[in-house]
Design a protein around this motif. Sequence first.
Motif, mmCIF file in Angstrom:
data_model
loop_
_atom_site.group_PDB
_atom_site.id
_atom_site.type_symbol
_atom_site.label_atom_id
_atom_site.label_comp_id
_atom_site.label_asym_id
_atom_site.label_seq_id
_atom_site.Cartn_x
_atom_site.Cartn_y
_atom_site.Cartn_z
ATOM 1 N N GLU A 229 4.731 -5.045 -0.874
ATOM 2 C CA GLU A 229 4.496 -4.373 -2.166
ATOM 3 C C GLU A 229 3.841 -3.034 -1.925
ATOM 4 O O GLU A 229 2.879 -2.991 -0.833
ATOM 5 C CB GLU A 229 3.559 -5.433 -2.943
ATOM 6 C CG GLU A 229 4.398 -6.346 -3.582
ATOM 7 C CD GLU A 229 3.281 -7.487 -4.145
ATOM 8 O OE1 GLU A 229 2.165 -7.277 -4.371
ATOM 9 O OE2 GLU A 229 3.617 -8.659 -4.905
ATOM 10 N N GLU A 230 3.940 -2.101 -2.938
ATOM 11 C CA GLU A 230 3.125 -1.131 -2.839
ATOM 12 C C GLU A 230 1.795 -1.092 -3.356
ATOM 13 O O GLU A 230 1.875 -1.648 -4.596
ATOM 14 C CB GLU A 230 4.115 0.335 -3.124
ATOM 15 C CG GLU A 230 5.274 0.458 -2.684
ATOM 16 C CD GLU A 230 5.734 1.844 -2.703
ATOM 17 O OE1 GLU A 230 5.315 2.551 -3.889
ATOM 18 O OE2 GLU A 230 6.293 2.670 -2.066
ATOM 19 N N THR B 21 -1.023 5.302 -1.338
ATOM 20 C CA THR B 21 0.002 4.212 -1.490
ATOM 21 C C THR B 21 0.392 3.770 -0.111
ATOM 22 O O THR B 21 0.928 4.298 0.577
ATOM 23 C CB THR B 21 1.282 4.596 -2.372
ATOM 24 O OG1 THR B 21 0.839 5.524 -3.509
ATOM 25 C CG2 THR B 21 1.978 3.673 -2.519
ATOM 26 N N GLU C 226 2.047 0.234 1.763
ATOM 27 C CA GLU C 226 2.965 -0.921 1.732
ATOM 28 C C GLU C 226 2.183 -2.279 2.198
ATOM 29 O O GLU C 226 1.587 -1.944 3.386
ATOM 30 C CB GLU C 226 4.387 -0.792 2.703
ATOM 31 C CG GLU C 226 4.891 0.335 1.964
ATOM 32 C CD GLU C 226 6.662 0.232 2.396
ATOM 33 O OE1 GLU C 226 6.689 -0.384 3.616
ATOM 34 O OE2 GLU C 226 7.439 0.661 1.782
ATOM 35 N N THR D 93 -2.042 0.926 -4.311
ATOM 36 C CA THR D 93 -2.713 2.081 -4.445
ATOM 37 C C THR D 93 -4.234 1.919 -3.729
ATOM 38 O O THR D 93 -4.641 0.910 -4.242
ATOM 39 C CB THR D 93 -2.939 2.457 -5.780
ATOM 40 O OG1 THR D 93 -1.387 2.918 -6.133
ATOM 41 C CG2 THR D 93 -3.562 4.075 -5.763
#
Lengths: 597, 597
Positions: free
Chosen positions: B423-424, B358, B360, B426
């Motif tokens: 935003e995070e 994950t 940022e 993946t």
Amino acid sequence: MASQQALTELAKRRGFFFGANEAYGGTAGFYTFGPEGAALKRNVEAAWREQFTLRLGNEEIEAPTVMPEPVFEASGHLDGFDDMLIECAECGESHRADHLIEDAVADIEDAEALGVDRVEELIREHDLACPTCGADLAGEPVEDFNLMFETSIGPGSGQPGYLRPETAQGIFVEFPRLKEYARGQLPFGITQIGPAYRNEISPRRGIIRVREFTQAELEQFIDPEEDEPPLEAVEDVEVTLYPVSEQHADDGEYIETTIGEAVDDAIITSPWVAYFLGVAQGWYERVGVDMDRFRFRQHLSGERAHYAADCWDAESEIGGNWIEIAGFAYRGDYDLTKHGEHSEDRFTVFKRYDEPKTVERATVDPDMAALGPEFGGAAGDVADALQELAESDPDAFDGDEVTVETDGESYTVDTEVANFSVEEQTENGEHITPHVVEPSFGVGRTVYTLLEHAYSEDEVDDETRTYLSLAPEIAPTDVAVFPLISNDDALIDVASDLADELRAAGISVSYDDSGSIGRRYRRQDEVGTPFCVTVDQDGLEGDDETTVTLRERDSAAQLRLPVAELAAELEAVFDGDREFADLQDRYERVDTDVTTD
Amino acid sequence: MASQQALTELAKRRGFFFGANEAYGGTAGFYTFGPEGAALKRNVEAAWREQFTLRLGNEEIEAPTVMPEPVFEASGHLDGFDDMLIECAECGESHRADHLIEDAVADIEDAEALGVDRVEELIREHDLACPTCGADLAGEPVEDFNLMFETSIGPGSGQPGYLRPETAQGIFVEFPRLKEYARGQLPFGITQIGPAYRNEISPRRGIIRVREFTQAELEQFIDPEEDEPPLEAVEDVEVTLYPVSEQHADDGEYIETTIGEAVDDAIITSPWVAYFLGVAQGWYERVGVDMDRFRFRQHLSGERAHYAADCWDAESEIGGNWIEIAGFAYRGDYDLTKHGEHSEDRFTVFKRYDEPKTVERATVDPDMAALGPEFGGAAGDVADALQELAESDPDAFDGDEVTVETDGESYTVDTEVANFSVEEQTENGEHITPHVVEPSFGVGRTVYTLLEHAYSEDEVDDETRTYLSLAPEIAPTDVAVFPLISNDDALIDVASDLADELRAAGISVSYDDSGSIGRRYRRQDEVGTPFCVTVDQDGLEGDDETTVTLRERDSAAQLRLPVAELAAELEAVFDGDREFADLQDRYERVDTDVTTD
């Protein structure tokens, strides 16, 4: 039968061949052989070498691909190796002018034979347009474009050089040395396999018409008066011939005959050409060409090089078209004579007579003390001219005076001063220029033919399966070995060891433990691997009971074999000592469907 | 040890190699391999393939020799593949300016590193003269001459193309496809054997510095962070190293060590390079390089390509000089990065993380309804610039306004309109550019080294005998078979049949019935045939008593063997299962001297 698109897609996906430099937009006419294609191509070359070099007792050389200009002045390529070029003034695209005519005018099949001027006229008469942009081409000039790639050898303006348009020239130019290795004895044959180049105006039809390709050529040097081919070795070979007469006939048909009969019936006029057609027929069959889609077609007089007495092409049928995959030409003494004329060396062999011959030789022995004062600096040339005249026309010395020409001037000499006589000389032999018979194979086109003819589809368990039915000798890989389950260490160990054991037996092996077993079978089917061996739990027994599954590509039949017998059975099959059918008689058939899990 | 002249003479006379196009005065830098040389060269290539492709588990491809210009813009060859040229105004001869300096000035060893201007100065300072005609060269310009052979692809002005200066580029440009065949998994290796070209200013030293040559290259693609070579396989291999430190030292010496220790002692910094040196050491020994005349020399910093982290050459000693026969370079990500920058394709592989990460990620979502009216046509570019700024400097969005530049203009935007957020996301992996480790072998130079190191002379019965002590795997022919007497039909039949029998056992055989038996031995000695078999009257018995003479090349020792055992014994020797010495223990030695009759 494969659509060209399906085959090209498979060739790219599986690593047989693909257009070169695609990252840079591609370069028309250049292809790269991927891992599978390069292996297939090497196998074809090795099979060719085995037949045309080793079995026929010839020698192979390797000459440079770049050659200097004088070689091609002699060979005729500098002047005559042209295609007809027309450039569109609108879009700048280049086209083969003769092809435009052939595509547009129904009854013209060989526009090149009509010459540049007539083709230019025809383009005007038929109002032909640029196939790329549609602009009018009438009025654009048609010119001869030389198809050799030119370069410069050395710095500065250097020396003009060319990429060889055929490997043959690398053999011809070295004839004076090569004949020494043959100890001056005819007949002998020299082969070469390597790149050749043709700067096509507009390459098309994928890998069929390319700018860089591999040739396998044999130059057979013979004494035309003495040397006969061993025709008896191939006289019963059956061939499909398409001679000129049938091509000209309205209802022309193929002639199914034997090499021996074709020679007797004078369908093939050169026994040497016939001999090589017979050898080639056997070779093509051996490497896996579908002989129902194969023929030998005789060149029409317009196609034939002016020096070639007779010429036949081997042709294979590809997607409904016939393409040339080899040419067999009787080239006579053209090549060696030309190089002899253009170079400093002797392109002949000394042919010893069975017994020395006594011959009469006309000769002069001019009195230079008389010629010198009379003709000054020209005296030497006059003496040479007198000797030439003595040989060509001894009767000229019958009168009191004799007249010779040199450098455009006439000189009259007293016959007495010329000192003419006829002497008896003993000669042990004579220098003759060998004739050349040339079988010339396109390796890339052979590879493409083999792929096309091997391309097969069938239904296995309601799924369409694609496989390449390649001859085992030619297939890139002999055997693939799989552990049934990809992540079972015990299976992986046994399968890897088995792969190594088969490799040690001289079998080429691919080991694969990735993906489902069905995927792995499909992958091997698509690259034409004749056999797959799967190791499952029964392969772990470690005693005589240990068995593995052997799957044959074309039938998809699976047998259960003791692992201890596998290597020997496969070796026997690859050596041609045994058929898969024999194994089917002796081992249990497995019906478990593992192809689609 | 051979004088170069004696070896060159033998090479020409026996058909190993000779200058090409001699009938046309020769073409400097181009050689033709005759029958023996072409066979030797093929054997070297096959042994290389067996080791560097098959045993190492790599794949071989075959790419075109002609490549388009953009490839060499990317690779750097168009700009940097130069030698220093000076032309004599008097005689027109071209010379390597740096070589003139090195020959004339005692303490300059690498004049190329000094640059064109300094070399021009040095030629003036030292009053250098043309080696050909003696004219003064001071004042003549020195210039960089590009060593690629240029040509034109297609008609008209066409597209510039070049003969590849190394086979490697044909692998690099196809990386996007080749990685697919490797299923995107690093490490993997691709090999290629084929012609490469270098338009030398003044080729010299015979076959050592030529304009067309064959390379055998392996491009090993690795993940520099993860992939380790299987160093344990070669860690005990003993090597002779000549690192930079010893080359710089006054009394510099070779370091005799093992691959494992050389890595531990940081003499070789890249474990991958060390691994390939170890593999190469074993291979050179196997094919017959005299390992007392062999070393690995590290490149001095001036010799090394700027992108190469470390580079070692394999060098062999030839007539007192050391010549490079292979290079081992750690090329880093230079090649793939350059092609990625210059082409439309992606020269990376997707490296999957063990677990998704994950991260940022700063992003903008500009209000185009506000940007549009304000900036008109530039609005889209402003939005892109905002996104770039968000990624490179998220803090810039801390204030009320943010300023970006695009097309040389500054635009100020309300932070609110930019709609900045973090935003995070993946991520499953990342695109990495593989590094390349490249072992690159010169095939012709290897062939020449093998001939030089195999060249031997001894005295047999008061005559000096020349023979080539080639490794059996590499020798052009395995076994020669002779009938003792040339015109005895019964002997000829038996000998021919024996030759066929040996061929069927996979042995390469030369049959010879011409000239005295002594001449025939000498001929085979000079082409390095390991064994000769002579059939005499005892070969006609036709029962178990039938024997023939087996002669070993290096010792000239002759044994008497039952013909029935011959094929099996020879097969065992060629497979490495048995030594000739074992045969000497078991069979009767013949002392009859037949070598000089």
